[in-house]
Design a protein around this motif. Structure first.
Motif: not given
Length: 109
Positions: A65-89
């Motif tokens: 996710t490093s190409g995503w905006s560092s302010d993307h809501a998903v990073f706050r929602m899931f406590g992720m770091k910019h660049g981490d992998a994100l999996c969705l069911v």
């Protein structure tokens, strides 16, 4: 089915490619995930940690996710770091292509 709606699941087999999900338009439009754009799609068998019930699930992983905006809501929602992998069911109603005949039954609340 005896599976509780909410429980943890464990991956029981190697993933197989899959998937597209509908977009909110007045007509049928699907957004598809491809390995070529940094995502991987999988069909996984999961086992519930309470009952041991097994379910098949479609999962799409954004591997970087490093190409995503560092302010993307998903990073706050899931406590992720910019660049981490994100999996969705993926849930019922999503469009899925599988490279070999298979039966998939997925129930997600």
């Amino acid at each position: 089915m005896t599976t509780p709606i909410f429980q943890n699941y464990t991956v029981l087999e190697s993933p197989k490619k899959v998937a597209c999900h509908p977009m909110p338009y007045l007509y049928a439009v699907y957004f598809c995930h491809f390995d070529a754009i940094g995502t991987k799609t999988f069909k996984l068998q999961l086992a519930g940690d309470i009952t041991g019930d097994k379910v098949d699930a479609i999962v799409v992983c954004h591997m970087d996710t490093s190409g995503w905006s560092s302010d993307h809501a998903v990073f706050r929602m899931f406590g992720m770091k910019h660049g981490d992998a994100l999996c969705l069911v993926f849930f019922e109603g999503n469009l899925v292509w599988i490279d070999q005949p298979s039966t998939i039954a997925v129930s997600v609340a």
